[in-house]
Design a protein around this motif. Structure first.
Motif, short mmCIF file in Angstrom:
data_model
loop_
_atom_site.label_atom_id
_atom_site.label_comp_id
_atom_site.label_asym_id
_atom_site.label_seq_id
_atom_site.Cartn_x
_atom_site.Cartn_y
_atom_site.Cartn_z
N GLY A 40 -14.32 -40.60 47.32
CA GLY A 40 -15.23 -40.39 48.44
C GLY A 40 -14.57 -40.79 49.75
O GLY A 40 -13.63 -41.56 49.78
N GLU A 41 -15.08 -40.22 50.79
CA GLU A 41 -14.49 -40.43 52.12
C GLU A 41 -14.64 -41.88 52.57
O GLU A 41 -15.69 -42.48 52.44
N ASP A 42 -13.58 -42.43 53.08
CA ASP A 42 -13.56 -43.76 53.65
C ASP A 42 -13.16 -43.60 55.10
O ASP A 42 -12.06 -43.13 55.39
N SER A 43 -14.02 -43.99 56.01
CA SER A 43 -13.76 -43.72 57.43
C SER A 43 -12.49 -44.40 57.93
O SER A 43 -11.80 -43.87 58.79
N ASN A 44 -12.15 -45.58 57.39
CA ASN A 44 -10.91 -46.24 57.81
C ASN A 44 -9.68 -45.43 57.41
O ASN A 44 -8.76 -45.27 58.20
N VAL B 115 -4.74 -38.65 50.31
CA VAL B 115 -5.80 -37.63 50.35
C VAL B 115 -6.48 -37.52 49.00
O VAL B 115 -7.71 -37.42 48.91
N GLU B 116 -5.70 -37.58 47.92
CA GLU B 116 -6.28 -37.54 46.58
C GLU B 116 -7.22 -38.72 46.36
O GLU B 116 -8.31 -38.57 45.81
N LEU B 117 -6.82 -39.90 46.79
CA LEU B 117 -7.66 -41.09 46.68
C LEU B 117 -8.99 -40.87 47.40
O LEU B 117 -10.05 -41.19 46.89
#
Length: 113
Positions: free
Chosen positions: A86-90, A79-81
């Motif tokens: 930024g959000e990564d859909s995968n 979650v921190e990553l």
């Protein structure tokens, strides 16, 4: 024998010898000692620390495929990553498959804030 493999993999991950840890992970399975959730959590966290998003995705998917769940420490790092990079859909889809349905919307909302 199982504990020996986990101990060795943990040690290799602690000193950032991730290629060797992966080789041992494969050997572990070949020797009839399939990895467990502890094994995958250690490996995923090591790749998270390295910042290797590709390998994190691969090992998280293996974790999901084997019906294991990341522990709190591993999920926190993922979650921190996502919140830093930024959000990564995968990754978001993987997290949603790991989190109970009623909590997955909250995780998704948190990442978007």
């Amino acid at each position: 024998m199982f504990n020996l493999y986990n101990t060795m993999i943990c040690g290799l991950c602690e000193v950032a010898l991730l290629d060797e840890a992966e080789e041992l992970l494969l050997q572990m399975d070949k020797d009839g000692c399939p990895p467990n959730d502890l094994t995958f959590n250690v490996v995923v966290r090591a790749f998270l620390k390295r910042g290797d998003r590709h390998m994190v995705k691969i090992h998280l998917q293996e974790t999901i495929n084997m019906n294991f769940k990341p522990d709190v420490s591993t999920m926190s790092m993922v979650v921190e990553l996502l919140t830093v990079d930024g959000e990564d859909s995968n990754f978001l889809q993987m997290i949603q498959s790991l989190v109970p349905r009623e909590d997955s919307k909250a995780v998704s909302q948190t990442l978007r804030e």
